[in-house]
Write a protein that holds these residues in place. Structure first.
Motif, PDB file in Angstrom:
ATOM      1  N   ASN A 252       0.810  -1.213   0.000  1.00 19.83           N
ATOM      2  CA  ASN A 252       0.000   0.000   0.000  1.00 19.83           C
ATOM      3  C   ASN A 252       0.843   1.263   0.000  1.00 19.83           C
ATOM      4  O   ASN A 252       0.329   2.349  -0.221  1.00 19.83           O
ATOM      5  CB  ASN A 252      -0.862   0.041   1.266  1.00 19.83           C
ATOM      6  CG  ASN A 252      -1.977  -0.971   1.201  1.00 19.83           C
ATOM      7  OD1 ASN A 252      -2.520  -1.222   0.142  1.00 19.83           O
ATOM      8  ND2 ASN A 252      -2.300  -1.565   2.331  1.00 19.83           N
ATOM      9  N   LEU A 253       2.116   1.115   0.353  1.00 17.52           N
ATOM     10  CA  LEU A 253       2.929   2.316   0.571  1.00 17.52           C
ATOM     11  C   LEU A 253       3.915   2.497  -0.562  1.00 17.52           C
ATOM     12  O   LEU A 253       4.634   1.563  -0.940  1.00 17.52           O
ATOM     13  CB  LEU A 253       3.670   2.190   1.905  1.00 17.52           C
ATOM     14  CG  LEU A 253       2.730   2.019   3.104  1.00 17.52           C
ATOM     15  CD1 LEU A 253       3.513   1.746   4.370  1.00 17.52           C
ATOM     16  CD2 LEU A 253       1.850   3.254   3.292  1.00 17.52           C
ATOM     17  N   GLU A 254       3.925   3.699  -1.069  1.00 24.39           N
ATOM     18  CA  GLU A 254       4.767   3.974  -2.214  1.00 24.39           C
ATOM     19  C   GLU A 254       6.236   3.773  -1.859  1.00 24.39           C
ATOM     20  O   GLU A 254       6.710   4.245  -0.827  1.00 24.39           O
ATOM     21  CB  GLU A 254       4.533   5.410  -2.678  1.00 24.39           C
ATOM     22  CG  GLU A 254       4.981   5.576  -4.098  1.00 24.39           C
ATOM     23  CD  GLU A 254       4.332   6.787  -4.757  1.00 24.39           C
ATOM     24  OE1 GLU A 254       3.254   7.190  -4.307  1.00 24.39           O
ATOM     25  OE2 GLU A 254       4.949   7.275  -5.708  1.00 24.39           O
ATOM     26  N   GLY A 255       6.940   3.056  -2.697  1.00 22.38           N
ATOM     27  CA  GLY A 255       8.379   2.876  -2.507  1.00 22.38           C
ATOM     28  C   GLY A 255       8.744   1.735  -1.577  1.00 22.38           C
ATOM     29  O   GLY A 255       9.904   1.343  -1.498  1.00 22.38           O
ATOM     30  N   ALA A 256       7.779   1.195  -0.858  1.00 17.50           N
ATOM     31  CA  ALA A 256       8.100   0.131   0.100  1.00 17.50           C
ATOM     32  C   ALA A 256       8.378  -1.175  -0.633  1.00 17.50           C
ATOM     33  O   ALA A 256       7.749  -1.483  -1.632  1.00 17.50           O
ATOM     34  CB  ALA A 256       6.946  -0.057   1.065  1.00 17.50           C
ATOM     35  N   SER A 257       9.361  -1.926  -0.123  1.00 12.57           N
ATOM     36  CA  SER A 257       9.621  -3.229  -0.726  1.00 12.57           C
ATOM     37  C   SER A 257       9.926  -4.260   0.349  1.00 12.57           C
ATOM     38  O   SER A 257      10.403  -3.928   1.430  1.00 12.57           O
ATOM     39  CB  SER A 257      10.798  -3.133  -1.704  1.00 12.57           C
ATOM     40  OG  SER A 257      11.957  -2.735  -1.002  1.00 12.57           O
ATOM     41  N   VAL A 258       9.618  -5.505   0.037  1.00 10.89           N
ATOM     42  CA  VAL A 258       9.897  -6.618   0.940  1.00 10.89           C
ATOM     43  C   VAL A 258      10.836  -7.559   0.205  1.00 10.89           C
ATOM     44  O   VAL A 258      10.497  -8.064  -0.863  1.00 10.89           O
ATOM     45  CB  VAL A 258       8.594  -7.360   1.317  1.00 10.89           C
ATOM     46  CG1 VAL A 258       8.889  -8.518   2.252  1.00 10.89           C
ATOM     47  CG2 VAL A 258       7.581  -6.406   1.935  1.00 10.89           C
ATOM     48  N   VAL A 259      12.046  -7.747   0.756  1.00  7.85           N
ATOM     49  CA  VAL A 259      13.040  -8.579   0.072  1.00  7.85           C
ATOM     50  C   VAL A 259      13.662  -9.583   1.056  1.00  7.85           C
ATOM     51  O   VAL A 259      13.583  -9.391   2.272  1.00  7.85           O
ATOM     52  CB  VAL A 259      14.173  -7.733  -0.547  1.00  7.85           C
ATOM     53  CG1 VAL A 259      13.628  -6.782  -1.603  1.00  7.85           C
ATOM     54  CG2 VAL A 259      14.900  -6.932   0.539  1.00  7.85           C
ATOM     55  N   ASP A 260      14.275 -10.627   0.523  1.00  8.25           N
ATOM     56  CA  ASP A 260      15.000 -11.574   1.366  1.00  8.25           C
ATOM     57  C   ASP A 260      16.482 -11.218   1.366  1.00  8.25           C
ATOM     58  O   ASP A 260      16.976 -10.642   0.405  1.00  8.25           O
ATOM     59  CB  ASP A 260      14.826 -12.995   0.809  1.00  8.25           C
ATOM     60  CG  ASP A 260      13.404 -13.475   0.984  1.00  8.25           C
ATOM     61  OD1 ASP A 260      13.067 -13.903   2.101  1.00  8.25           O
ATOM     62  OD2 ASP A 260      12.611 -13.397   0.007  1.00  8.25           O
ATOM     63  N   GLY A 261      17.161 -11.559   2.452  1.00 10.43           N
ATOM     64  CA  GLY A 261      18.604 -11.351   2.475  1.00 10.43           C
ATOM     65  C   GLY A 261      19.080 -10.673   3.745  1.00 10.43           C
ATOM     66  O   GLY A 261      18.624 -11.000   4.828  1.00 10.43           O
ATOM     67  N   GLY A 262      19.999  -9.708   3.556  1.00  7.71           N
ATOM     68  CA  GLY A 262      20.576  -9.010   4.711  1.00  7.71           C
ATOM     69  C   GLY A 262      20.337  -7.519   4.599  1.00  7.71           C
ATOM     70  O   GLY A 262      19.898  -7.033   3.556  1.00  7.71           O
ATOM     71  N   PRO A 263      20.630  -6.765   5.678  1.00  8.78           N
ATOM     72  CA  PRO A 263      20.338  -5.335   5.693  1.00  8.78           C
ATOM     73  C   PRO A 263      21.356  -4.510   4.892  1.00  8.78           C
ATOM     74  O   PRO A 263      22.524  -4.888   4.799  1.00  8.78           O
ATOM     75  CB  PRO A 263      20.443  -4.990   7.183  1.00  8.78           C
ATOM     76  CG  PRO A 263      21.365  -6.004   7.765  1.00  8.78           C
ATOM     77  CD  PRO A 263      21.192  -7.256   6.960  1.00  8.78           C
TER      78      PRO A 263
END
Lengths: 506, 427
Positions: free
Chosen positions: B176-187
């Motif tokens: 719902n939020l512009e630019g937000a992403s959900v990814v796997d891995g490290g910071p």
């Protein structure tokens, strides 16, 4: 020492004893302040003491208290006696629909075949649970006139989120992603603007202050050319207790501009079994099972907020949705419902509430539900008719299942809505919803529901009239100290917020 | 109808007092086209006995956990509930009360919430906790949104194996939020938070310190998600995390085919104003007596409207109460013992199934759940075959893998039954 002196000393000492009491009202300390028992309140077998295979050191002291079963029982029973509930008496909280919660629903939800079923066990072993969900989906579709139903949302606010995300998904699918405005009347529940914001929408407010209703003119003004309007969120009947009488024309204009109409189902009790929101232009609507369909409020949850949508929007509903193939029920997920907006809740939703709601609906049936709506509306209008001389009724009537009054006639005496609410507490009646809706000053929103007898309503009317009469007679000082005979008197909420103490500390 | 106290006389009297001829006159603002013609197309009213018979028959179509050996977990674990718990939560004063907006007459609910918040803070090793959220999946999504608000960054990193529903809900909320992403891995430098399930979806227990260091280096928050809260009686407290959230249903509540469950949310005191959900605080009443009240509501939707930290209204009140009663009964010794019993049952289960030579243990360090590799391509078939024999054998992972859980409910007889049935279907 005289006998009289001794009694004084004893009663002074009593006040200092933690856990002391006044009559049958017991004080109670926190679990951490109780004497630590040697054994837990649950008898568990002795572990074997094998070598841990967690690969981690065992956890140290957590800091939990330790009390026996009788102490725990007494602790929570005493706490319970400090609560007011529907089973005590009248609870006319506007837009909250505090109706009787039948215990049959509780009994059925606890059948082992419902309570002890795992959401991921093979569907072949959970056909009865899926049948409950499917039947509820069908019934909600019929009652709302909106045939696409998803039971997943966990509460009303969550249903709103599901509904607005469904609208958003539909716009995306139709190449209308640029639509970024959500229209919301100023009488809306706070959840409406909060939900729109959570979904990234810009808010445009439709003013309703003049008449308590949306006018076509005000709507047109807010709509503008409508090119960027994604939709409109409206509670109907609205939170002034009024039906939005221009809703057909407004929804037509909205649809012509390419927007969707989100109906907030908080006030469905006025219409259930009597009229269908789908026939009023609503495209998406959430249902509060804990309001209209009697699942208990439980001191603030669990709720349940299924959403119902038009056939056009059904592909975009969240998953899972229960489908029937031949004689078999199954949960359909993303792999089959490719247009879905996705998941919003772990597993299936608040299934225990689905069972309770179905039990309630079957108990009432089509005939009973229609009577529910009619009795709810009749009772609210009766209250309005009896109190509109004593209190200011900003928008007149008829109202729907709740009526709106204000403290306009009283406030110059210094007695305001909050004092009236606290005086009701003193009289063993839960206050109405206060200071909401925001479109009038000093609002008192009264929803009696269909499960109050006329006697009960008359007692409320009598108390309200007495308050108004006392204020008129200038007998006002006492109001600022009420409630006095409740488990607690007015609380220092300012300090609570300024120096938050949110947990027990030794 | 048994739930309607109005009578013909009372209805007539009220209509007369209003000055209306019929109820339909009160409905005059509603367009005629919206009225249901006659009655809605659903069954007519039924007596209590009829409803009980009909829904009882539906309940009997289901296999209930007590009906046979049960090894399914995957985020929802089968535990015992002491009789006291259900008695307390069915008391009218708790069951049929509203959200405690009028604290003078709602101290029972408020006091219990305050105790709930304290229990969650202690279990998670955090400073404060809220009054509960819908469930573990939504609590995780709320944690991610809070991390985004706090760091003003847009990337949510999933660090290990996260429950599929939690992942799905996270993606829906973030979407719902512009630019937000959900990814796997490290910071990295754009990461708002790293989300770690503890133990992970496959039941693996692990140490958090390496992740804490990675998060610190990237300036990201560490969110620890626990969906089997009993694990916190044996595993080290996730006190190094910035937010600990998840599912607390295992204590006090039945599985109930997926809900109502109990989301919890704990964090550091300094983040309190960005926290979602209800909070109960201690204060005094006009007579100076200790009292409790909902507080810091300026974060919430009914005050802040579109600027609120979340649209959430209430908590899972009664579920939080059930948790509070059950954990009060368990106490320090009982809760820790319960955790050890769960672990030992899982160890016995792991030893039993790996006695079948072709079955390999995939999760070496676990709490009460672990994955195994079966010598077949499709574990879903095996689960279905065992279900036909009355055994709920766990969660079928992709390929030939199976996720098995054990709790204090698991008996040696259950384990023996699974062992022989599994051996037979694999042969």
């Amino acid at each position: 020492m005289t006998a009289e002196r001794k009694i004084v000393e004893i009663s002074e000492a009593m006040e200092e004893i933690p856990g002391g009491n006044r009559g049958l009202l017991y004080e109670e300390n926190l679990l951490w302040e109780k004497e630590r028992s040697d054994e837990p309140g649950v008898d568990l077998p002795e572990p074997e003491g094998i070598k841990l295979r967690t690969g981690q050191p065992a956890r140290g002291d957590i800091g939990l208290p330790q009390v026996s079963e009788p102490q725990v029982m007494r602790h929570f029973v005493r706490l319970s006696t400090w609560n007011y509930s529907i089973d005590h008496g009248f609870f006319p909280l506007g837009s909250c629909t505090m109706k009787h919660n039948p215990r049959l629903n509780e009994k059925i939800a606890r059948f082992p075949g419902f309570a002890h079923v795992h959401p991921l066990q093979p569907e072949s072993t959970a056909q009865g649970a899926l049948r409950v969900m499917f039947e509820l989906q069908e019934i909600l579709g019929e009652l709302t006139g909106l045939p696409g139903v998803c039971l997943a949302p966990a509460a009303g606010a969550h249903g709103e989120l599901a509904g607005i995300m469904t609208i958003r998904r539909a716009h995306d699918a139709k190449g209308q992603s640029h639509r970024n405005i959500m229209l919301v009347p100023d009488s809306a529940h706070g959840t409406n603007p909060a939900t729109a914001a959570m979904c990234g929408y810009e808010l445009k407010v439709i003013p309703t202050k003049e008449t308590g209703r949306m006018t076509v003119a005000a709507f047109k003004e807010a709509l503008g050319d409508g090119k960027n309007v994604a939709g409109m969120m409206v509670t109907n009947p609205n939170t002034c207790g009024l039906f939005e009488s221009d809703i057909l024309e407004i929804s037509k204009l909205l649809h012509e501009a390419g927007g969707y109409f989100y109906g907030d189902g908080a006030n469905f009790n006025a219409l259930v079994g009597k009229a269908r929101p789908g026939a009023l232009g609503v495209d998406v609507m959430h249902i509060n099972l804990h309001k209209t369909f009697s699942t208990p409020h439980g001191g603030g949850g669990p709720g349940s907020g299924p959403i119902c949508v038009t056939k056009d929007l059904a592909p975009y509903l969240p998953v899972p949705v229960v489908e029937k193939r031949g004689e078999t029920f199954r949960l359909a997920y993303e792999d089959e419902r490719k247009e879905t907006m996705g998941r919003l809740k772990g597993f299936t939703g608040q299934f225990g509430m689905h069972v309770r709601a179905l039990s309630y609906i079957l108990s009432h049936g089509a005939d009973g539900l229609k009577q529910v709506a009619e009795d709810a509306v009749l009772s609210a209008n009766y209250i309005l008719s009896q109190l509109k001389g004593d209190y200011h009724a900003p928008f007149g009537g008829p109202c729907m299942h709740e009526c709106l009054l204000t403290d306009k006639f009283q406030k110059d005496s210094g007695v305001t809505t909050i004092d009236i609410a606290k005086t009701l507490c003193e009289n063993g009646i839960h206050p109405m919803t206060v200071y909401f809706p925001l479109v009038v000053a000093g609002a008192m929103l009264i929803e009696p529901t269909e499960t109050e007898s006329k006697d009960s309503i008359d007692r409320f009317i009598t108390v309200m009239k007495k308050i108004a009469a006392d204020v008129k007679a200038g007998d006002t000082d006492k109001f600022h100290n009420f409630p006095e005979n409740t488990p607690r008197q007015r609380l220092d909420e300012v300090t609570a917020a300024r120096e938050p103490k949110l947990r027990w500390r030794a | 109808m048994r739930y309607l106290p109005q009578t013909k006389n009372s209805r007539a009297a009220m209509l007369q007092a209003i000055g209306a001829k019929s109820v339909d006159e009160l409905y005059r603002d509603i367009p005629k086209s919206a009225f249901i013609d006659g009655l809605a197309d659903i069954p007519l009213h039924m007596g209590e006995l009829e409803v009980e018979r009909r829904l009882g028959a539906y309940a009997n179509e289901n296999h209930a956990a007590p009906d046979g050996p049960f090894f399914l977990g995957a985020g929802c674990y089968y535990h015992h509930i002491p009789a006291t718990v259900d008695h307390i939560i069915q008391r009218s004063e708790f069951l049929t009360a509203y959200t405690p907006y009028q604290p003078e007459i709602a101290q029972g609910t408020l006091n219990a919430i305050f105790e709930f918040q304290t229990f969650i803070a202690l279990l998670t090793g955090q400073e404060i906790a809220n009054a509960s959220l819908y469930d573990g999946a939504t609590a995780t999504a709320e944690a991610a949104l809070m991390a985004m608000r706090l760091t003003k960054r847009n990337r949510i990193v999933i660090g290990n194996a996260l429950h599929f529903d939690y992942r799905g809900v996270l993606q829906s909320y973030a979407g719902n939020l512009e630019g937000a992403s959900v990814v796997d891995g490290g910071p990295d430098a754009d990461t708002a938070c790293v989300i770690l399930q503890y133990p992970d979806f496959y039941g693996a227990a692990f140490a958090l310190d390496a992740w804490r260091k990675k998060c610190d280096a990237a300036g990201a928050l560490l969110v620890v998600v626990v969906n089997e809260i009993v694990a916190l009686g044996l595993l080290p407290a996730p006190d190094c995390a910035d937010i600990v959230c998840g599912e607390a249903r295992s204590i006090g509540l039945p599985m109930s085919f997926g809900g109502p469950h109990l989301g919890f949310f704990a964090t550091k005191e300094k983040f309190v104003r960005q926290m979602p959900g209800r909070l109960c605080g201690m204060t005094k009443d006009a007579q100076g007596r200790r009292s409790f009240v909902l507080t810091l509501s300026t974060r919430e939707q009914h005050i802040r409207r579109e600027k609120a930290t979340s649209n959430i209204c209430t908590n899972q009140g009664l579920c939080a109460l059930a948790f509070t009663v059950h954990i009060a009964l368990l106490g320090e010794n009982g809760f820790r013992r319960l955790a050890v019993l769960n672990h030992e049952a899982a160890c016995r289960l792991a030893d039993a199934v790996t006695k079948i030579k072709s079955v390999k243990l995939l999760t070496q360090n676990f709490f009460n759940e672990f994955a195994v590799e079966l010598p077949c391509g499709n574990s879903a078939n095996i689960v279905e075959m065992l279900a036909q024999r009355g055994i709920i054998a766990g969660y079928a992972l992709d390929g030939g893998q199976l996720l098995l859980a054990a709790t204090e409910m698991t008996t040696d007889g259950d384990i023996a039954a699974l062992y022989s049935a599994l051996k037979e279907v694999l042969a």
